[in-house]
Design a protein around this motif. Structure first.
Motif, PDB file in Angstrom:
ATOM      1  N   THR A 100       4.337   8.201   8.528  1.00  6.99           N
ATOM      2  CA  THR A 100       5.631   8.314   7.868  1.00  6.99           C
ATOM      3  C   THR A 100       6.734   7.731   8.746  1.00  6.99           C
ATOM      4  OG1 THR A 100       4.891  10.260   6.673  1.00  6.99           O
ATOM      5  CG2 THR A 100       7.268   9.915   6.823  1.00  6.99           C
TER       6      THR A 100
ATOM      7  N   SER B  59       5.218   8.665  -6.033  1.00  8.40           N
ATOM      8  CA  SER B  59       4.932   9.193  -4.700  1.00  8.40           C
ATOM      9  C   SER B  59       4.415   8.044  -3.836  1.00  8.40           C
ATOM     10  CB  SER B  59       3.907  10.320  -4.772  1.00  8.40           C
ATOM     11  OG  SER B  59       2.700   9.843  -5.322  1.00  8.40           O
ATOM     12  N   TYR B  60       4.595   8.160  -2.531  1.00  7.54           N
ATOM     13  CA  TYR B  60       4.259   7.059  -1.632  1.00  7.54           C
ATOM     14  C   TYR B  60       3.573   7.594  -0.383  1.00  7.54           C
ATOM     15  CZ  TYR B  60       4.729   2.783   1.052  1.00  7.54           C
ATOM     16  OH  TYR B  60       4.463   1.645   1.774  1.00  7.54           O
ATOM     17  N   MET B  61       2.444   6.992  -0.064  1.00 11.76           N
ATOM     18  CA  MET B  61       1.694   7.288   1.157  1.00 11.76           C
ATOM     19  C   MET B  61       1.471   5.962   1.886  1.00 11.76           C
ATOM     20  SD  MET B  61       1.049  10.565   1.285  1.00 11.76           S
ATOM     21  CE  MET B  61      -0.345  10.733   2.373  1.00 11.76           C
TER      22      MET B  61
ATOM     23  N   THR C  58      -1.095   4.384   2.354  1.00  6.83           N
ATOM     24  CA  THR C  58      -2.133   3.591   1.687  1.00  6.83           C
ATOM     25  C   THR C  58      -1.733   3.157   0.279  1.00  6.83           C
ATOM     26  OG1 THR C  58      -3.186   5.627   0.961  1.00  6.83           O
ATOM     27  CG2 THR C  58      -4.015   4.624   3.005  1.00  6.83           C
ATOM     28  N   THR C  59      -0.482   3.374  -0.120  1.00  7.55           N
ATOM     29  CA  THR C  59      -0.011   2.980  -1.441  1.00  7.55           C
ATOM     30  C   THR C  59       0.390   1.510  -1.435  1.00  7.55           C
ATOM     31  OG1 THR C  59       0.852   5.191  -1.854  1.00  7.55           O
ATOM     32  CG2 THR C  59       1.713   3.424  -3.244  1.00  7.55           C
TER      33      THR C  59
ATOM     34  N   THR D 271      -0.367  11.691   9.858  1.00 10.44           N
ATOM     35  CA  THR D 271       0.517  11.545   8.708  1.00 10.44           C
ATOM     36  C   THR D 271       1.966  11.436   9.150  1.00 10.44           C
ATOM     37  OG1 THR D 271      -1.026  12.766   7.342  1.00 10.44           O
ATOM     38  CG2 THR D 271       1.225  12.579   6.527  1.00 10.44           C
TER      39      THR D 271
ATOM     40  N   PHE E 202      -3.586   3.562  -5.172  1.00  7.01           N
ATOM     41  CA  PHE E 202      -3.456   4.720  -4.302  1.00  7.01           C
ATOM     42  C   PHE E 202      -4.779   4.932  -3.570  1.00  7.01           C
ATOM     43  CE2 PHE E 202      -0.582   5.511  -7.896  1.00  7.01           C
ATOM     44  CZ  PHE E 202       0.611   5.709  -7.226  1.00  7.01           C
ATOM     45  N   ASP E 203      -4.743   4.935  -2.244  1.00  5.60           N
ATOM     46  CA  ASP E 203      -5.957   5.152  -1.445  1.00  5.60           C
ATOM     47  C   ASP E 203      -7.118   4.271  -1.913  1.00  5.60           C
ATOM     48  OD1 ASP E 203      -4.756   7.063   0.183  1.00  5.60           O
ATOM     49  OD2 ASP E 203      -5.213   8.661  -1.226  1.00  5.60           O
TER      50      ASP E 203
END
Length: 138
Positions: free
Chosen positions: A14, A105-107, A109-110, A10, A79-80
């Motif tokens: 990031t 929110s942002y990951m 996989t977004t 992670t 998302f995911d």
């Protein structure tokens, strides 16, 4: 061991996102725009940390419309690998301009897209969806 591996992955993701979107670190965003009929939406987008440290997608801009009728800005997030329904973010009628502000929110996989539609009720008469999570590299 799994928790540590996930935390390292992670953190690396990031760091990769931050490197892929250098404008977010500088405070200015990546421009975006979508036009459809008598309406144009434009602004900038960036990644930033919230006060609680959560990575966020921040999209700001304006929706302008000329003439009669109404137009609207819609987003579609995934998302995911789970697609969310389209969501109206702003609308304007007549000769007018309104603000567009989107926070999510942002990951890694977004993915997200934005469009401008004629009317305010649905996404049946719209411009082509434009990505707001594709970052320039350079």
């Amino acid at each position: 061991m799994r928790i540590r591996t996930w935390a390292v992955a992670t953190a690396a993701a990031t760091a990769l996102i931050t490197a892929a979107a250098p404008a977010s670190a500088a405070g200015s965003g990546v421009p975006w725009s979508v036009t459809h009929g008598a309406a144009k939406a434009e602004g900038d987008r960036r990644l930033a940390r919230s006060a609680t440290g959560v990575l966020q997608l921040q999209v700001d801009g304006k929706l302008s419309h000329t003439g009669e009728g109404c137009s609207s800005v819609w987003t579609r997030f995934q998302f995911d690998l789970v697609p969310m329904p389209a969501r109206k973010q702003a609308q304007v009628c007549g000769d007018n301009t309104v603000d567009v502000t989107i926070r999510s929110s942002y990951m890694p996989t977004t993915t997200a897209s934005v469009t401008v539609c004629k009317g305010t009720e649905n996404t049946t008469d719209c411009a082509r969806w434009a990505s707001i999570t594709h970052w320039p590299i350079g």
